[in-house]
Design an enzyme around this catalytic site. Sequence first.
Site, PDB file in Angstrom:
ATOM      1  CD  GLU A 190     107.322  30.436 -20.424  1.00 30.92           C
ATOM      2  OE1 GLU A 190     107.597  29.430 -19.740  1.00 30.92           O
ATOM      3  OE2 GLU A 190     106.149  30.805 -20.624  1.00 30.92           O
ATOM      4  CG  ASN A 201     106.080  34.244 -26.155  1.00 33.12           C
ATOM      5  OD1 ASN A 201     105.540  35.342 -26.250  1.00 33.12           O
ATOM      6  ND2 ASN A 201     105.488  33.210 -25.568  1.00 33.12           N
ATOM      7  CD  GLU A 218     101.829  32.929 -23.837  1.00 33.07           C
ATOM      8  OE1 GLU A 218     101.548  32.529 -22.688  1.00 33.07           O
ATOM      9  OE2 GLU A 218     102.779  32.473 -24.499  1.00 33.07           O
ATOM     10  CG  ASP A 271      95.810  35.564 -18.764  1.00 31.97           C
ATOM     11  OD1 ASP A 271      96.770  36.073 -18.144  1.00 31.97           O
ATOM     12  OD2 ASP A 271      95.766  34.352 -19.031  1.00 31.97           O
ATOM     13  CG  HIS A 292     100.286  34.960 -18.682  1.00 29.64           C
ATOM     14  ND1 HIS A 292      99.072  34.605 -19.214  1.00 29.64           N
ATOM     15  CD2 HIS A 292     101.227  34.320 -19.426  1.00 29.64           C
ATOM     16  CE1 HIS A 292      99.252  33.772 -20.220  1.00 29.64           C
ATOM     17  NE2 HIS A 292     100.557  33.586 -20.377  1.00 29.64           N
TER      18      HIS A 292
END
Length: 394
Positions: A181, A224, A289, A291, A260
């Site tokens: 990030e 990432n 990651e 979800d 996300h």
Amino acid sequence: MRSIRFATVALATAALALPLMAGSAAADPSAGRTAAPHSHATSDRLRAAAPEGFVVGTAVAGGGHHLEQDYPDPFTYDREYRKVLARQFSSVSAENQMKWDYIHPERDRYDFGQADAIVEFAKRNKQVVRGHTLLWHSQNPAWLEEGDFSRTELRAILREHITTVVGRYAGRIQQWDVANEIFDDQGNLRTQNDIWIRELGPGIVADAFRWAHQADPGAKLFFNDYNVEGLNAKSDAYYTLIQDLLEQGVPVDGFSVQGHLSTRYGFPGDLKDNLDRFDALGLETAVTELDVRMDLPESGEPTEEQQRKQADYYQRTLEACLAVDGCNSFTIWGFTDKYSWVPVFFEGEGFANVMTDEYERKPAFYALRDTLKEAAREDDCEKHGKHHHRHGKG
């Protein structure tokens, strides 16, 4: 991962027509009856359904927000959790246990207990490990953020940390999120809130990759980030930076999208196109990651339509990864709502994982499982066809 031309529309329709949860039980469409919350059957495991060479992972709950909850450490004390973790997944990521504040709580002290336990668990269960993360603006310990260090001292601290942590697990961690990030949503480097870039300049990112490679030449090293699923200013910034780093010979191996997602927003339909362009640079790509959170009704129970939409988002993300040759790693950020980070950080949203608090499978779980099975069948057909073609010509 590989070119897969299965009938996306038909598969999506089939997955979203799966029986939905009624009350406290989830129905398994292949069984035609109420299924147990989880099953011992190999056919019901995501890791077993996946094509050869494609790993399906999850974050290992612990550290971070879990420390503030009214339950003991999930990975350490929840046996049911560990059973499902071992059965369902071929890859694990440390959710918080390898982040700076957890693994390096004091300048001269490391705490490897939880990280060691995850790596040993993975070895016992024939799982690979993703390391997360080495250079990040968040979850740094107070001694680091508030310390009065010179540039030389700070650079030495980062190098020593990367060398120590990556070196400890050399040969045992498949992929590392080296830089996490580092851009904001406008595609600008985080020159204010990232201590490393602010104090040491953008060149420190390349150094972090070099140091990680020196500590473990066999590990794959990744950038990432979130909100980089589609073609946008943020993913463009990574594309430009990585091109530059590769030209300099910096050992960058991969680019990963976190995923996300929220049903508040449309699905990033250009996900595959975005992964393709990084693949064309010679990089591996990954979903790290995933979800899919949603706004819950006052009852706290999602509607059938919400569950269908969630399953669709999970499925389309997996399909995009499967359709890209170099996308061989697909990780969901936790698998049970029992330990999800979402309700803690997104008020009013939840139900983001593929299993409920009681490990009951949602339509999203079956959408992933059936998509993996279909991809594996396509792979087998391609291999079978090539095999006969060779013998036919012989």
